[in-house]
Design a protein around this motif. Structure first.
Motif, short mmCIF file in Angstrom:
data_model
loop_
_atom_site.label_atom_id
_atom_site.label_comp_id
_atom_site.label_asym_id
_atom_site.label_seq_id
_atom_site.Cartn_x
_atom_site.Cartn_y
_atom_site.Cartn_z
N SER A 176 0.84 -1.20 0.00
CA SER A 176 0.00 0.00 0.00
C SER A 176 0.87 1.24 0.00
O SER A 176 1.90 1.30 0.69
N SER A 177 0.47 2.22 -0.78
CA SER A 177 1.22 3.48 -0.84
C SER A 177 1.17 4.18 0.51
O SER A 177 0.14 4.16 1.20
N ILE A 178 2.28 4.80 0.87
CA ILE A 178 2.35 5.57 2.11
C ILE A 178 2.03 7.01 1.76
O ILE A 178 2.59 7.57 0.83
N ASN A 179 1.12 7.61 2.52
CA ASN A 179 0.74 8.99 2.24
C ASN A 179 1.94 9.90 2.34
O ASN A 179 2.79 9.75 3.20
N ASP A 211 8.06 20.95 8.07
CA ASP A 211 8.70 21.39 6.85
C ASP A 211 9.61 20.32 6.24
O ASP A 211 10.56 20.64 5.53
N TYR A 212 9.30 19.06 6.49
CA TYR A 212 10.02 17.96 5.85
C TYR A 212 9.18 17.44 4.69
O TYR A 212 7.95 17.49 4.73
N TYR A 213 9.84 16.92 3.68
CA TYR A 213 9.11 16.37 2.55
C TYR A 213 9.23 14.84 2.53
O TYR A 213 10.16 14.27 3.08
N TYR A 214 8.25 14.22 1.91
CA TYR A 214 8.22 12.76 1.82
C TYR A 214 9.52 12.23 1.21
O TYR A 214 9.96 12.67 0.16
N VAL A 217 17.57 8.22 8.91
CA VAL A 217 16.23 7.67 8.72
C VAL A 217 15.59 8.41 7.55
O VAL A 217 16.09 9.44 7.09
N THR A 218 14.46 7.88 7.07
CA THR A 218 13.73 8.52 5.97
C THR A 218 12.37 8.99 6.47
O THR A 218 11.60 8.21 7.03
N TYR A 219 12.11 10.27 6.24
CA TYR A 219 10.84 10.85 6.67
C TYR A 219 9.70 10.43 5.75
O TYR A 219 9.82 10.48 4.52
N ILE A 220 8.57 9.99 6.36
CA ILE A 220 7.39 9.62 5.60
C ILE A 220 6.23 10.58 5.86
O ILE A 220 5.55 11.02 4.94
N TYR A 280 6.65 9.87 11.47
CA TYR A 280 6.61 8.53 10.88
C TYR A 280 7.82 8.39 9.97
O TYR A 280 7.98 9.16 9.02
N VAL A 281 8.72 7.44 10.26
CA VAL A 281 9.98 7.34 9.55
C VAL A 281 10.29 5.89 9.19
O VAL A 281 9.62 4.95 9.67
N ILE A 282 11.29 5.70 8.37
CA ILE A 282 11.81 4.38 8.03
C ILE A 282 13.25 4.29 8.47
O ILE A 282 14.06 5.19 8.17
N TYR A 283 13.59 3.20 9.16
CA TYR A 283 14.98 2.96 9.56
C TYR A 283 15.34 1.52 9.23
O TYR A 283 14.67 0.59 9.68
#
Length: 344
Positions: free
Chosen positions: A193-196, A205-208, A243-246, A255-258
């Motif tokens: 499923s796509s992550i919003n 002020d972070y972008y996907y 990490v990656t900002y979602i 909500y992040v990815i590590y």
């Protein structure tokens, strides 16, 4: 007298044939419909005839599985009680052959001919979001990352429910080519499923997809299952790890990815600026009970080279990401967690 009658009959037949031929030869893009099985014939350019059935599809047309959760069944005959030949995943491609009774169509899937319900097939190829992070959903525990886009292909590994993959491109048979923790393979699109987000800016002020770094902590911060300090701990994210900002979350979390796993981390310990860490110098092993592990790769799951005792000195070569430094210890070079090193 008989000869005259025969000549008149032949003449009449000839006139009828000429009329029929002239009527048919005048076709361009119009259809000549017959009452036989509700089939229409359309003469295309070059004189080719395209057969269009009552369903609106023509022989050999591409169709895609749609309007289902995971898959539909390819059956031996046009009945829901007929033997199942195969499962056709959501978004899988099939080839139309003919109409069939009971709301079925005769189709070809992966070289196998059978019958599928028309309501779950569509002539428009699905526009599926790729080139972005996606989360594993709709499974009990995990899905399979495979070597080829087929349910019969060899397994690379299992991807747990809730983990995140990067969708590289759409592949065949309802599969995506994805990247997961450094491995590339194929996973069924129906379980992703796509992550919003998609490049949108959150309140911070972070972008996907933006990289962030762990800062302002002594050793590590916690990746949690939900946006609460009392939520289950999924992993430890070391100081300086990326990490990656979602997306934004409540209670001061993001909500992040590590390391391929999605979760929630406190925003106060994350920064958009990559830390400038001093390297190219000697550092001492600290903050551990007895020793730390020198590994072959910058990952806590990588193989061990050796143990480095508390108080021993290493030479930090460079920042390797994921909270690791590439270091030299004696005549061995590998990776250690930077949180267990202090400046000598």
């Amino acid at each position: 007298m008989i000869m005259i009658k025969r000549r008149i009959t032949i003449l009449i037949i000839g006139i009828i044939c000429m009329f029929m031929f002239s009527s048919c030869s005048g076709l361009s893009s119009k259809s000549v419909k017959t009452n036989f099985n509700k089939i229409s014939f359309t003469q295309e350019k070059g004189g080719l005839m395209k057969v269009k059935h009552s369903s609106g599809y023509f022989y050999g047309q591409s169709l895609w599985v749609a309007n289902c959760k995971e898959y539909i069944t390819l059956r031996e005959s046009a009945s829901t009680s007929a033997d199942a030949l195969a499962r056709m995943p959501l978004y899988a491609h099939v080839t139309y052959i003919a109409d069939a009774p009971n709301g079925f169509l005769q189709v070809v899937y992966n070289g196998l001919t059978g019958y599928a319900l028309a309501e779950y097939l569509d002539e428009y190829e699905p526009q599926i979001a790729i080139g972005q992070y996606m989360v594993v959903v709709k499974c009990r525990e995990s899905i399979t990352l495979r070597k080829n886009p087929s349910t019969k292909a060899g397994e690379i590994c299992q991807i747990p429910l809730g983990d995140v993959v990067y969708a590289v491109k759409e592949s065949a048979n309802g599969f995506y080519m994805v990247e997961y923790k450094g491995r590339t393979g194929y996973a069924l699109a129906s379980y992703l499923s796509s992550i919003n987000g998609g490049g949108q800016t959150g309140s911070g002020d972070y972008y996907y997809g933006q990289p962030l770094w762990v800062v302002k902590c002594k050793e590590y911060i916690t990746l949690r299952a939900s946006a609460s300090t009392s939520a289950e701990a999924l992993d430890r994210i070391p100081l300086y790890a990326q990490v990656t900002y979602i997306g934004d979350a409540r209670n001061g979390f993001l909500y992040v990815i590590y390391d391929g796993q999605s979760g929630y981390a406190l925003e106060e310990y994350l920064d958009e600026y990559e830390p400038q860490v001093a390297i190219g110098q000697y550092m001492t092993v600290a903050y551990c009970k007895q020793s730390i592990t020198l590994r072959k790769k910058p990952s806590t799951k990588a193989d061990e080279i050796c143990q480095i005792p508390l108080g021993d000195v290493v030479y930090a070569i460079k920042d390797a990401g994921n909270g690791f430094y590439m270091v030299t210890y004696g005549n061995k070079t590998g990776y250690v967690l930077s949180e267990y090193l202090r400046y000598s």
